[in-house]
Design a protein around this motif. Structure first.
Motif, PDB file in Angstrom:
ATOM      1  N   GLY A  47       0.788  -1.220   0.000  1.00  0.00           N
ATOM      2  CA  GLY A  47       0.000   0.000   0.000  1.00  0.00           C
ATOM      3  C   GLY A  47       0.823   1.275   0.000  1.00  0.00           C
ATOM      4  O   GLY A  47       0.400   2.291  -0.531  1.00  0.00           O
ATOM      5  N   CYS A  48       2.002   1.245   0.598  1.00  0.00           N
ATOM      6  CA  CYS A  48       2.845   2.444   0.656  1.00  0.00           C
ATOM      7  C   CYS A  48       4.295   2.031   0.379  1.00  0.00           C
ATOM      8  O   CYS A  48       4.592   0.857   0.218  1.00  0.00           O
ATOM      9  N   LEU A  49       5.177   2.997   0.358  1.00  0.00           N
ATOM     10  CA  LEU A  49       6.567   2.700   0.022  1.00  0.00           C
ATOM     11  C   LEU A  49       7.272   1.859   1.081  1.00  0.00           C
ATOM     12  O   LEU A  49       8.205   1.126   0.779  1.00  0.00           O
ATOM     13  N   SER A  50       6.831   1.944   2.338  1.00  0.00           N
ATOM     14  CA  SER A  50       7.483   1.163   3.389  1.00  0.00           C
ATOM     15  C   SER A  50       6.830  -0.202   3.593  1.00  0.00           C
ATOM     16  O   SER A  50       7.325  -1.004   4.377  1.00  0.00           O
ATOM     17  N   CYS A  51       5.717  -0.484   2.907  1.00  0.00           N
ATOM     18  CA  CYS A  51       5.038  -1.779   3.036  1.00  0.00           C
ATOM     19  C   CYS A  51       5.720  -2.829   2.153  1.00  0.00           C
ATOM     20  O   CYS A  51       6.132  -2.515   1.039  1.00  0.00           O
ATOM     21  N   PRO A  52       5.814  -4.063   2.626  1.00  0.00           N
ATOM     22  CA  PRO A  52       6.413  -5.108   1.788  1.00  0.00           C
ATOM     23  C   PRO A  52       5.486  -5.459   0.634  1.00  0.00           C
ATOM     24  O   PRO A  52       4.270  -5.247   0.725  1.00  0.00           O
ATOM     25  N   PRO A  53       6.015  -6.010  -0.455  1.00  0.00           N
ATOM     26  CA  PRO A  53       5.162  -6.407  -1.579  1.00  0.00           C
ATOM     27  C   PRO A  53       4.252  -7.574  -1.193  1.00  0.00           C
ATOM     28  O   PRO A  53       4.574  -8.366  -0.309  1.00  0.00           O
ATOM     29  N   GLU A 112      -5.780  -3.612   0.052  1.00  0.00           N
ATOM     30  CA  GLU A 112      -6.745  -4.694   0.221  1.00  0.00           C
ATOM     31  C   GLU A 112      -6.394  -5.757  -0.809  1.00  0.00           C
ATOM     32  O   GLU A 112      -6.214  -5.440  -1.986  1.00  0.00           O
ATOM     33  N   VAL A 113      -6.240  -7.002  -0.358  1.00  0.00           N
ATOM     34  CA  VAL A 113      -5.916  -8.088  -1.280  1.00  0.00           C
ATOM     35  C   VAL A 113      -6.834  -9.267  -1.003  1.00  0.00           C
ATOM     36  O   VAL A 113      -7.270  -9.485   0.122  1.00  0.00           O
ATOM     37  N   LEU A 114      -7.126 -10.009  -2.063  1.00  0.00           N
ATOM     38  CA  LEU A 114      -7.979 -11.193  -1.965  1.00  0.00           C
ATOM     39  C   LEU A 114      -7.233 -12.363  -2.586  1.00  0.00           C
ATOM     40  O   LEU A 114      -6.713 -12.260  -3.705  1.00  0.00           O
ATOM     41  N   TYR A 115      -7.169 -13.461  -1.841  1.00  0.00           N
ATOM     42  CA  TYR A 115      -6.550 -14.688  -2.328  1.00  0.00           C
ATOM     43  C   TYR A 115      -7.622 -15.762  -2.413  1.00  0.00           C
ATOM     44  O   TYR A 115      -8.498 -15.839  -1.556  1.00  0.00           O
ATOM     45  N   GLN A 116      -7.542 -16.600  -3.445  1.00  0.00           N
ATOM     46  CA  GLN A 116      -8.466 -17.719  -3.608  1.00  0.00           C
ATOM     47  C   GLN A 116      -7.662 -19.020  -3.588  1.00  0.00           C
ATOM     48  O   GLN A 116      -6.588 -19.099  -4.178  1.00  0.00           O
ATOM     49  N   ARG A 117      -8.221 -20.019  -2.915  1.00  0.00           N
ATOM     50  CA  ARG A 117      -7.561 -21.331  -2.874  1.00  0.00           C
ATOM     51  C   ARG A 117      -7.782 -22.024  -4.207  1.00  0.00           C
ATOM     52  O   ARG A 117      -8.924 -22.259  -4.611  1.00  0.00           O
ATOM     53  N   GLN A 118      -6.707 -22.355  -4.889  1.00  0.00           N
ATOM     54  CA  GLN A 118      -6.766 -23.021  -6.189  1.00  0.00           C
ATOM     55  C   GLN A 118      -5.866 -24.250  -6.149  1.00  0.00           C
ATOM     56  O   GLN A 118      -4.773 -24.254  -6.661  1.00  0.00           O
ATOM     57  N   GLY A 119      -6.357 -25.291  -5.501  1.00  0.00           N
ATOM     58  CA  GLY A 119      -5.581 -26.516  -5.361  1.00  0.00           C
ATOM     59  C   GLY A 119      -4.968 -26.609  -3.975  1.00  0.00           C
ATOM     60  O   GLY A 119      -5.024 -25.668  -3.181  1.00  0.00           O
ATOM     61  N   ASP A 120      -4.395 -27.760  -3.677  1.00  0.00           N
ATOM     62  CA  ASP A 120      -3.813 -27.979  -2.354  1.00  0.00           C
ATOM     63  C   ASP A 120      -2.675 -27.011  -2.076  1.00  0.00           C
ATOM     64  O   ASP A 120      -1.727 -26.910  -2.863  1.00  0.00           O
ATOM     65  N   ALA A 121      -2.791 -26.305  -0.957  1.00  0.00           N
ATOM     66  CA  ALA A 121      -1.760 -25.387  -0.453  1.00  0.00           C
ATOM     67  C   ALA A 121      -1.396 -24.293  -1.449  1.00  0.00           C
ATOM     68  O   ALA A 121      -0.285 -23.782  -1.441  1.00  0.00           O
ATOM     69  N   ARG A 122      -2.325 -23.914  -2.312  1.00  0.00           N
ATOM     70  CA  ARG A 122      -2.065 -22.866  -3.309  1.00  0.00           C
ATOM     71  C   ARG A 122      -3.146 -21.794  -3.203  1.00  0.00           C
ATOM     72  O   ARG A 122      -4.267 -21.979  -3.666  1.00  0.00           O
ATOM     73  N   TRP A 123      -2.799 -20.677  -2.586  1.00  0.00           N
ATOM     74  CA  TRP A 123      -3.685 -19.527  -2.410  1.00  0.00           C
ATOM     75  C   TRP A 123      -3.179 -18.420  -3.321  1.00  0.00           C
ATOM     76  O   TRP A 123      -2.129 -17.835  -3.085  1.00  0.00           O
ATOM     77  N   VAL A 124      -3.932 -18.119  -4.394  1.00  0.00           N
ATOM     78  CA  VAL A 124      -3.489 -17.235  -5.474  1.00  0.00           C
ATOM     79  C   VAL A 124      -4.118 -15.850  -5.330  1.00  0.00           C
ATOM     80  O   VAL A 124      -5.314 -15.722  -5.056  1.00  0.00           O
ATOM     81  N   ARG A 138      -6.577  -6.866  -6.003  1.00  0.00           N
ATOM     82  CA  ARG A 138      -5.811  -5.885  -5.222  1.00  0.00           C
ATOM     83  C   ARG A 138      -6.579  -4.576  -5.239  1.00  0.00           C
ATOM     84  O   ARG A 138      -6.934  -4.070  -6.285  1.00  0.00           O
ATOM     85  N   GLY A 139      -6.853  -4.051  -4.052  1.00  0.00           N
ATOM     86  CA  GLY A 139      -7.563  -2.781  -3.915  1.00  0.00           C
ATOM     87  C   GLY A 139      -6.696  -1.764  -3.194  1.00  0.00           C
ATOM     88  O   GLY A 139      -5.546  -2.025  -2.844  1.00  0.00           O
ATOM     89  N   LEU A 140      -7.281  -0.594  -2.955  1.00  0.00           N
ATOM     90  CA  LEU A 140      -6.524   0.527  -2.408  1.00  0.00           C
ATOM     91  C   LEU A 140      -6.656   0.694  -0.905  1.00  0.00           C
ATOM     92  O   LEU A 140      -6.094   1.610  -0.339  1.00  0.00           O
ATOM     93  N   GLY A 141      -7.421  -0.155  -0.218  1.00  0.00           N
ATOM     94  CA  GLY A 141      -7.584  -0.019   1.221  1.00  0.00           C
ATOM     95  C   GLY A 141      -8.708   0.938   1.577  1.00  0.00           C
ATOM     96  O   GLY A 141      -9.353   1.509   0.710  1.00  0.00           O
TER      97      GLY A 141
END
Length: 172
Positions: free
Chosen positions: A84-90, A151-163, A167-170
């Motif tokens: 979200g900002c320059l100091s936030c990790p990717p 704001e990020v959304l991950y979906q489970r797509q197979g065993d142990a794979r959350w894709v 990506r939103g702006l918060g």
């Protein structure tokens, strides 16, 4: 991040528009393409119509990903996206199971087939906990991290794979 003016608008995509009149972002999900218009719905459920020549063009628009129905949503990116900002990790393109379900200022929501399974902000919960539940109860599992700057959304797509699929702006 892909520039908005280089992405073809499709049904099911979510776009954010920086509305300078109100100083906030409007999120629009594309519902129909009928030339010369693009029809979309806001998060509040308000339908809107815009000229296709103006929709998703210019620096005020940001492509946020797909939020439509389906078994597997297309990935937002195959590489980590900026925080979200320059100091936030990717934000990783695929979420590791060791990820803590906490964002600090915000909330984490886990859903299965659109129904909330858990919501909160706990340093004790990890994604591996929900992976075990997802293996026992199949369905469309998603986890949303909402914080002030992203704001990020991950979906489970197979065993142990959350894709990463959105990506939103918060909320700040």
């Amino acid at each position: 991040m892909t520039r908005p003016d280089r992405i073809a608008v499709e049904v099911g995509q979510t776009w954010a528009y920086n509305d300078t009149r109100w100083g906030e972002h409007r999120y629009l999900a594309v519902t129909e393409l009928a030339y010369p218009y693009v029809y979309a719905v806001s998060r509040q459920g308000k339908r809107t119509r815009m000229l296709a020549s103006r929709f998703a063009r210019g620096s005020r628009w940001m492509y946020c990903g797909h939020e439509g129905p389906g078994s597997d949503l297309p990935p937002f990116s195959t590489t980590p996206v900026p925080g979200g900002c320059l100091s936030c990790p990717p934000k990783p393109a695929v979420l590791p199971l060791t990820r803590v379900c906490a964002v600090g200022c915000g909330a984490v929501t886990v859903t299965r087939d659109g129904e909330r399974v858990w919501s909160g902000d706990s340093e004790k919960k990890r994604l591996a906990h929900f992976e075990l539940r997802a293996r026992e109860l199949p369905g469309d599992w998603r986890i949303r991290f909402e914080s002030a700057m992203s704001e990020v959304l991950y979906q489970r797509q197979g065993d142990a794979r959350w894709v990463l699929t959105f990506r939103g702006l918060g909320f700040a």
